[in-house]
Design a protein around this motif. Structure first.
Motif, short mmCIF file in Angstrom:
data_model
loop_
_atom_site.label_atom_id
_atom_site.label_comp_id
_atom_site.label_asym_id
_atom_site.label_seq_id
_atom_site.Cartn_x
_atom_site.Cartn_y
_atom_site.Cartn_z
N SER A 49 0.85 -1.19 0.00
CA SER A 49 0.00 0.00 0.00
C SER A 49 0.89 1.24 0.00
O SER A 49 2.12 1.16 0.06
CB SER A 49 -0.93 0.00 1.22
N ARG A 50 0.25 2.39 -0.05
CA ARG A 50 0.98 3.65 -0.07
C ARG A 50 0.31 4.60 0.90
O ARG A 50 -0.92 4.70 0.95
CB ARG A 50 1.00 4.23 -1.49
N THR A 51 1.12 5.31 1.66
CA THR A 51 0.57 6.27 2.62
C THR A 51 0.09 7.51 1.89
O THR A 51 0.56 7.85 0.80
CB THR A 51 1.64 6.68 3.64
N ASN A 52 -0.87 8.19 2.52
CA ASN A 52 -1.33 9.49 2.05
C ASN A 52 -0.97 10.54 3.09
O ASN A 52 -0.60 10.22 4.23
CB ASN A 52 -2.85 9.48 1.82
N ASN A 53 -1.09 11.79 2.73
CA ASN A 53 -0.83 12.85 3.69
C ASN A 53 -1.85 12.81 4.81
O ASN A 53 -2.96 12.30 4.68
CB ASN A 53 -0.86 14.22 3.00
N MET A 54 -1.51 13.38 5.96
CA MET A 54 -2.35 13.31 7.14
C MET A 54 -3.71 13.97 6.95
O MET A 54 -4.67 13.61 7.62
CB MET A 54 -1.63 13.97 8.33
N ASP A 55 -3.81 14.92 6.02
CA ASP A 55 -5.09 15.58 5.81
C ASP A 55 -5.91 14.91 4.70
O ASP A 55 -6.95 15.41 4.30
CB ASP A 55 -4.89 17.07 5.47
N ASP A 56 -5.44 13.75 4.24
CA ASP A 56 -6.18 12.97 3.25
C ASP A 56 -6.96 11.89 3.99
O ASP A 56 -6.38 10.99 4.58
CB ASP A 56 -5.20 12.34 2.26
N ASN A 57 -8.28 11.96 3.95
CA ASN A 57 -9.11 11.04 4.71
C ASN A 57 -9.06 9.60 4.20
O ASN A 57 -9.54 8.69 4.88
CB ASN A 57 -10.57 11.52 4.71
N ASN A 58 -8.50 9.38 3.02
CA ASN A 58 -8.42 8.02 2.50
C ASN A 58 -7.42 7.16 3.26
O ASN A 58 -7.53 5.94 3.28
CB ASN A 58 -8.03 8.04 1.01
N GLY A 59 -6.44 7.79 3.91
CA GLY A 59 -5.51 7.08 4.80
C GLY A 59 -4.50 6.23 4.08
O GLY A 59 -3.32 6.53 4.06
N ILE A 60 -4.92 5.12 3.45
CA ILE A 60 -4.01 4.18 2.81
C ILE A 60 -4.53 3.87 1.41
O ILE A 60 -5.72 3.68 1.20
CB ILE A 60 -3.89 2.88 3.63
N SER A 61 -3.62 3.80 0.43
CA SER A 61 -4.00 3.46 -0.92
C SER A 61 -3.30 2.17 -1.32
O SER A 61 -2.09 2.04 -1.13
CB SER A 61 -3.60 4.58 -1.90
N ASP A 62 -4.06 1.21 -1.85
CA ASP A 62 -3.46 -0.02 -2.35
C ASP A 62 -2.67 0.27 -3.61
O ASP A 62 -2.97 1.20 -4.36
CB ASP A 62 -4.55 -1.06 -2.64
N VAL A 63 -1.65 -0.55 -3.86
CA VAL A 63 -0.74 -0.34 -4.98
C VAL A 63 -0.84 -1.51 -5.94
O VAL A 63 -0.85 -2.68 -5.53
CB VAL A 63 0.71 -0.19 -4.48
N THR A 64 -0.91 -1.22 -7.23
CA THR A 64 -0.94 -2.25 -8.27
C THR A 64 0.32 -2.13 -9.13
O THR A 64 1.13 -1.22 -8.95
CB THR A 64 -2.19 -2.12 -9.14
N GLY A 65 0.48 -3.05 -10.09
CA GLY A 65 1.63 -3.01 -10.98
C GLY A 65 2.93 -3.34 -10.29
O GLY A 65 4.00 -2.85 -10.69
N THR A 66 2.88 -4.18 -9.27
CA THR A 66 4.06 -4.53 -8.49
C THR A 66 4.48 -5.97 -8.77
O THR A 66 3.69 -6.79 -9.23
CB THR A 66 3.77 -4.38 -6.99
N LYS A 67 5.73 -6.28 -8.45
CA LYS A 67 6.26 -7.63 -8.63
C LYS A 67 6.90 -8.06 -7.32
O LYS A 67 7.70 -7.34 -6.73
CB LYS A 67 7.29 -7.66 -9.75
N VAL A 68 6.52 -9.26 -6.84
CA VAL A 68 7.05 -9.78 -5.59
C VAL A 68 7.73 -11.12 -5.87
O VAL A 68 7.12 -12.04 -6.43
CB VAL A 68 5.94 -9.98 -4.54
#
Length: 266
Positions: A49-68
């Protein structure tokens, strides 16, 4: 910036269950990636996931296009497939005790890596609800006892879920009573304080997770416990600058239903 990252991590990681009002003095920071990864006796799971700024109510954003990619010290290599909502999963890939695993997470051409060693299976001896006197008050504790893994240094992580939601967690190392029985107490509620916000209710279902973890995982989780007191971020577990941690662990699960009449007297 450290307070911003700590607060984000508190909301991002499923591990924490305590609630506390904190006044933060923060500023805008660039988003950071968060990797929560594990290989266990039950399979392999990675969430990015990816963090958002503290004033962004979405909090956390999932991340796509990744390789593990996961590899071990026996020469094995696996690419963990993406499923959905930021998750990569491979239920058929289960950890083997004594094996060291390395993870490589590629995001937009940048690599984040970590390593962890799978431990032997832990053993739960008992769990009970018990009244204990602390000063002038009676407190209901969950008294968890496990058998230490013999003849080796061991580290443990415990997590109690209440009706499917994280409720209490702790980490422990076996330096207090090695090769013998280890005890972990969880404070649930005070006698006579019916207004306690997270007090157990009659019929609550508790799921108790007991994990044998390695020292790297223990050091990271222990540093998270100290965050409120030290005002610092947890120890870095990944190279490359992302948040989160990777753990190879062996886990046992037990289920308990709370009934007030079952609370024992110490």
């Amino acid at each position: 910036m450290k307070y911003t990252i700590s607060a984000i991590l508190l909301s991002a990681m499923f591990l924490l269950s305590c609630e506390k009002d904190i006044d933060l003095d923060y500023h805008q920071v660039d988003p950071l990636y968060v990797v929560e990864a594990s290989i266990s006796n039950e399979g392999t799971n990675v969430r990015i996931s990816r963090t958002n700024n503290m004033d962004d109510n979405n909090g956390i954003s999932d991340v796509t296009g990744t390789k593990v990619t996961l590899s071990d010290d026996q020469g094995g290599t696996w690419e963990i497939p993406y499923t959905r909502n930021g998750y990569h999963r491979m239920s058929s890939l289960k950890g083997v005790p004594g094996t060291t695993y390395n993870i490589d997470v590629e995001i937009e051409g940048k690599h984040y890596t970590s390593t962890s060693t799978m431990q032997r299976a832990p053993k739960m001896n008992s769990f009970r609800f018990v009244w204990m006197k602390v000063g002038s008050e009676r407190i209901c504790f969950g008294d968890l006892k496990i058998q230490d893994i013999p003849n080796e240094d061991s580290w443990y992580y415990f997590h109690i879920y209440r009706n499917g939601v994280g409720h209490r967690w702790a980490v422990m190392r076996d330096d207090q009573n090695p090769n013998k029985e280890l005890q972990q107490l969880f404070s649930f509620f005070h006698d006579g304080r019916s207004s306690e916000k997270d007090q157990l209710k009659e019929g609550d279902e508790l799921r108790i997770l007991i994990r044998a973890i390695d020292q790297r995982s223990y050091d990271y989780l222990y540093s998270m416990q100290l965050m409120d007191n030290t005002g610092t971020n947890p120890l870095e577990n990944f190279t490359g600058g992302c948040l989160g941690y990777f753990s190879a662990y062996n886990q046992v699960t037990r289920y308990v239903t709370f009934h007030r009449e079952d609370i024992e007297e110490e």
